[in-house]
Design an enzyme around this catalytic site. Structure first.
Site, mmCIF file in Angstrom:
data_model
loop_
_atom_site.group_PDB
_atom_site.id
_atom_site.type_symbol
_atom_site.label_atom_id
_atom_site.label_comp_id
_atom_site.label_asym_id
_atom_site.label_seq_id
_atom_site.Cartn_x
_atom_site.Cartn_y
_atom_site.Cartn_z
ATOM 1 C CB SER A 1 126.887 66.207 118.852
ATOM 2 O OG SER A 1 126.230 66.476 120.080
ATOM 3 C CE LYS B 1 123.784 63.252 120.463
ATOM 4 N NZ LYS B 1 125.010 63.683 119.742
#
Length: 262
Positions: free
Chosen positions: A49, A110
């Site tokens: 990701s 993230k």
């Protein structure tokens, strides 16, 4: 009687030696736990990701003091207190480790895109922050395999996020190969107080704050912050079975060792 005393005297140094070993072991464990809790800890990247910034198999050093300490900074997250001690606000563009909103035993990593009060939206694959179209420029075609050995192909872009709290803009790379779909054409999100909005740098393959349903990440509480990703200290591309040790040197990504996370 004297022989018994002599035997006891011989055993005394052995007991003292074992106690010294045990004491050293306990001290070492306490020091390691203190360092992992208060200063720095290693984390492994298990998914794609955050490609291209972080690759599957990267080992990242994460500093704990950047945002203050919550119970999630402590190994096993014991419920000793609520909130954060010496809490500091993160900055837009930080790559942060935090606990998953639906299961705080799971670590996520993230990029922080939105801070409290920010308005975030995706329109035709482009990111908007507070109605400002975020600047990006294409660099080159990009191909890489994710954690399932699935080939990801798209365009590598250089994106420039506006800084926060008077800081300069944050320049980093993203991967994108589509302008379609919900994740690339979203509603406008308004980040609540006490939360932040996180996105992956692989914009088409990231379960992030764009997904607000009951199974999605949603807005992340500031309390869930663990630390800031600083540098990659090891990276390994496991293309072959672990027992084929003759492939290990070729699978180390030597160029990524001690590279700074931007």
């Amino acid at each position: 009687m004297s022989s018994i005393n002599q035997d006891n005297n011989k055993d005394a140094p052995k007991r003292e030696s074992w106690w010294q070993v045990l004491r050293s072991l306990i001290t070492t464990i306490i020091v390691i736990l203190a360092i992992r809790t208060l200063i720095i800890a290693p984390f492994t990247i298990p998914s794609g990701s955050m490609i291209p910034t972080l690759l599957v198999g990267d080992y990242v050093a994460v500093t704990k003091f950047d945002y203050g300490w919550s119970r999630y900074a402590i190994p096993f997250a014991p419920p000793l207190f609520d909130g954060r001690i010496a809490g500091k606000s993160p900055h837009r563009g930080d790559v942060a480790v935090f606990r998953y909103t639906h299961d705080t035993s799971i670590d996520y990593i993230k990029r922080i895109i939105g801070l409290p009060g920010d308005r975030i939206a995706m329109r035709e694959g482009r990111l908007y922050v507070n109605d400002q179209l975020i600047d990006r420029k294409p660099l080159r075609p990009y191909e890489i395999r994710d954690e399932n050995r699935r080939l990801l192909s798209g365009i590598l872009y250089e994106e420039v996020l506006p800084g926060s709290d008077g800081r300069k803009p944050v320049t980093h790379d993203i991967l994108q190969w589509s302008q379609a779909g919900f994740a690339n054409n979203s509603e406008e999100y308004v980040v609540p107080q006490g939360y932040f909005f996180a996105m992956g740098d692989d914009r088409d393959d990231s379960a992030d704050s764009r997904f607000q349903d009951e199974d999605g990440l949603g807005y992340v509480p500031m309390e869930n912050l663990v630390g800031k990703a600083r540098f990659v200290f090891y990276s390994f591309d496991a293309r072959h079975p672990l027992w084929e040790i003759w492939h290990w040197p070729a699978e180390i990504r030597w160029s990524r060792l001690f590279s700074v996370v931007k």
